[in-house]
Scaffold this motif. Structure first.
Motif, PDB file in Angstrom:
ATOM      1  N   GLU A  88      17.296  47.285  50.953  1.00 55.58           N
ATOM      2  CA  GLU A  88      17.128  48.616  50.380  1.00 55.58           C
ATOM      3  C   GLU A  88      18.279  49.540  50.724  1.00 55.58           C
ATOM      4  N   ARG A 109      15.453  52.712  37.838  1.00 56.40           N
ATOM      5  CA  ARG A 109      14.558  51.846  38.606  1.00 56.40           C
ATOM      6  C   ARG A 109      14.785  50.373  38.260  1.00 56.40           C
ATOM      7  N   ALA A 110      15.024  50.107  36.964  1.00 53.49           N
ATOM      8  CA  ALA A 110      15.277  48.727  36.545  1.00 53.49           C
ATOM      9  C   ALA A 110      16.596  48.214  37.114  1.00 53.49           C
ATOM     10  N   GLN A 156      17.889  49.183  39.938  1.00 50.77           N
ATOM     11  CA  GLN A 156      17.628  48.936  41.353  1.00 50.77           C
ATOM     12  C   GLN A 156      16.897  47.606  41.554  1.00 50.77           C
ATOM     13  N   GLN A 157      15.961  47.304  40.674  1.00 62.16           N
ATOM     14  CA  GLN A 157      15.247  46.026  40.774  1.00 62.16           C
ATOM     15  C   GLN A 157      16.196  44.856  40.588  1.00 62.16           C
ATOM     16  N   ARG A 195      18.329  44.606  43.713  1.00 62.25           N
ATOM     17  CA  ARG A 195      17.542  44.144  44.850  1.00 62.25           C
ATOM     18  C   ARG A 195      17.385  42.616  44.828  1.00 62.25           C
ATOM     19  N   ASN A 196      17.069  42.069  43.664  1.00 64.20           N
ATOM     20  CA  ASN A 196      16.864  40.624  43.559  1.00 64.20           C
ATOM     21  C   ASN A 196      18.173  39.853  43.616  1.00 64.20           C
ATOM     22  N   THR A 214       9.854  35.834  46.016  1.00 67.62           N
ATOM     23  CA  THR A 214       9.805  36.980  45.103  1.00 67.62           C
ATOM     24  C   THR A 214      11.018  37.001  44.189  1.00 67.62           C
ATOM     25  N   THR A 215      12.201  36.790  44.764  1.00 63.76           N
ATOM     26  CA  THR A 215      13.411  36.840  43.947  1.00 63.76           C
ATOM     27  C   THR A 215      13.511  35.632  43.021  1.00 63.76           C
ATOM     28  N   PHE A 219      11.427  36.394  40.103  1.00 61.26           N
ATOM     29  CA  PHE A 219      12.091  37.360  39.217  1.00 61.26           C
ATOM     30  C   PHE A 219      13.072  36.653  38.293  1.00 61.26           C
ATOM     31  N   TYR A 279      12.857  37.986  34.559  1.00 67.50           N
ATOM     32  CA  TYR A 279      14.125  38.326  33.915  1.00 67.50           C
ATOM     33  C   TYR A 279      14.316  37.618  32.570  1.00 67.50           C
TER      34      TYR A 279
END
Length: 417
Positions: free
Chosen positions: A115, A143-144, A146-147, A150-151, A219-220, A223, A228
């Motif tokens: 983060e 936000r998208a 950042q997602q 993050r991944n 989690t990643t 995604f 994705y």
């Protein structure tokens, strides 16, 4: 000034008008200098404060909006006997700053925390786009973005234990764009994203990941292999454009050389912590020369420098004060500045911002609630110096702070026996 004197908050480092003491404590509460073009804000009160900081032995960070800033600071340091403490960070590559690797390896419990890396990119995004959005942009895209970041960062960290802007870009561009592509041997053979997923899975199966990192990897992986590929093409393209247009700055010369890969000789890294030992770092990547790229690079460095200052341990009388010096400050302000200034006194950090007028800040910190952000920033800089200017809004603010008119009052008394 005596550079060997203790660094206490009540130590006087300058005298305004020859008789008004200005202490280290005053400096740590922040300074805002307003003044129109040619009013002397840089060559007058600005230069006087700069020389007092140098004479007292402060370290510091200087950002450059214009080309002549470096020449000014070379002159100040030479004439105060501090020329050997100057580190010039510029396009020569004599010094570099691989900021993502620095954030992974630095001291502190938050080192390598995903983060924090995402927030770093978000800060750059805000600095570049805030004045252009006008407050009408959909927060979904941020936000998208950042997602996606993050991944990508989590995948790079689990698989390779490192991350850089080129690596992030290569992972994203090689990611699957449909569920059918995931089954394609041709895609698997060429995709860096797939290769990192395999490497991460091998570490998990081999017991090389602790339970929490293993959960992050699950989690990643979900995604990249489920969420994705099932995004609509239009949505995915918009998210990609939001992110890659910002990262593109760090993929071209001289910024790729300066900010991407750690050098073999770590002495070439311009660590922000050097200022804690009295070094004066000048980021000579002027906005007037490098545009948004120069701004983004300096915002990155400023943000990480501020966090390094907030992490340091302060010993009363011994910790060297540091300053953040920003002329044409409207180019570099971020929302994090308000948070930083709120605790600057306790970390012996002295912020000095110079600009022509308040509308400069309003224009650059555009969008919804810009007035509150600007008022918070200026309000947290306790010492305000007003030079001549022709802006009514700035002059009205000065009148509110100083007073609108002089009043002479007299008291008389009379006694009767």
């Amino acid at each position: 000034m005596d550079q060997d004197a203790p660094f206490t908050l009540d130590r006087v480092i300058y005298q305004f008008n020859g008789n008004e003491p200005f202490t280290i404590g005053n400096a740590c509460e922040g300074v805002q200098i307003f003044g129109g073009i040619g009013s002397g804000k840089t060559s007058g009160s600005g230069e006087a404060l700069a020389r007092s900081f140098l004479s007292a032995g402060f370290g510091g960070l200087v950002l450059c909006a214009k080309k002549d800033v470096l020449d000014d600071w070379k002159k100040y340091t030479r004439e105060t006997g501090r020329d050997k403490t100057v580190l010039v960070f510029d396009g020569s590559g004599d010094f570099v700053f691989p900021f993502l690797q620095y954030e992974i390896e630095r001291d502190g419990e938050g080192a390598g925390y995903t983060e924090n890396l995402v927030r770093l990119f978000t800060t750059v995004y805000e600095a570049i786009n805030r004045s252009k959005s006008g407050g009408g942009s959909d927060p979904y895209w941020e936000r998208a973005m950042q997602q996606l970041l993050r991944n990508t960062i989590d995948l790079c960290m689990v698989a390779r234990g490192t991350v850089s802007v080129p690596l992030i870009q290569n992972v994203i561009l090689s990611a699957p764009r449909s569920t059918a592509e995931i089954e394609s041997d041709d895609w698997k053979a060429k995709s860096l994203c797939w290769q990192l997923l395999l490497e991460g899975n091998a570490k998990k199966q081999g017991g090389g990941l602790d339970i929490w990192v293993s959960h992050d990897f699950d989690t990643t992986a979900s995604f990249w292999l489920e969420e994705y590929p099932n995004l609509s093409e239009k949505t995915r393209s918009s998210i990609l454009s939001t992110l890659t247009s910002m990262m593109d700055i760090f993929l071209r010369r001289p910024f790729r050389q300066l900010f991407s890969e750690p050098p073999a000789d770590r002495r070439k890294i311009a660590y922000p912590e050097l200022t804690h030992r009295g070094v004066v770092i000048v980021i000579n990547l002027p906005v007037k020369e490098f545009g948004d790229a120069g701004r983004a690079a300096q915002v990155v460095y400023k943000y990480l420098w501020q966090q390094a200052v907030e992490r340091r341990k302060v010993e009363k009388g011994k910790t060297i004060p540091v300053f953040l010096w920003v002329d044409e400050a409207q180019n570099f302000v971020t929302e994090y500045d308000m948070q930083f200034q709120a605790t600057a006194r306790s970390t012996m950090a002295c912020t000095v911002y110079l600009t022509q007028n308040l509308p400069n800040y309003y224009a650059e910190m555009g969008g919804e609630h810009s007035k509150y952000r600007v008022d918070s920033l200026v309000g947290n800089l306790q010492t305000k110096i007003w030079h001549a200017n022709s802006d009514p809004m700035t002059n009205e603010k000065a009148a509110e702070v100083i007073g609108k008119s002089w009043h002479t009052r007299q008291n008389k008394g009379q006694s009767f026996g």
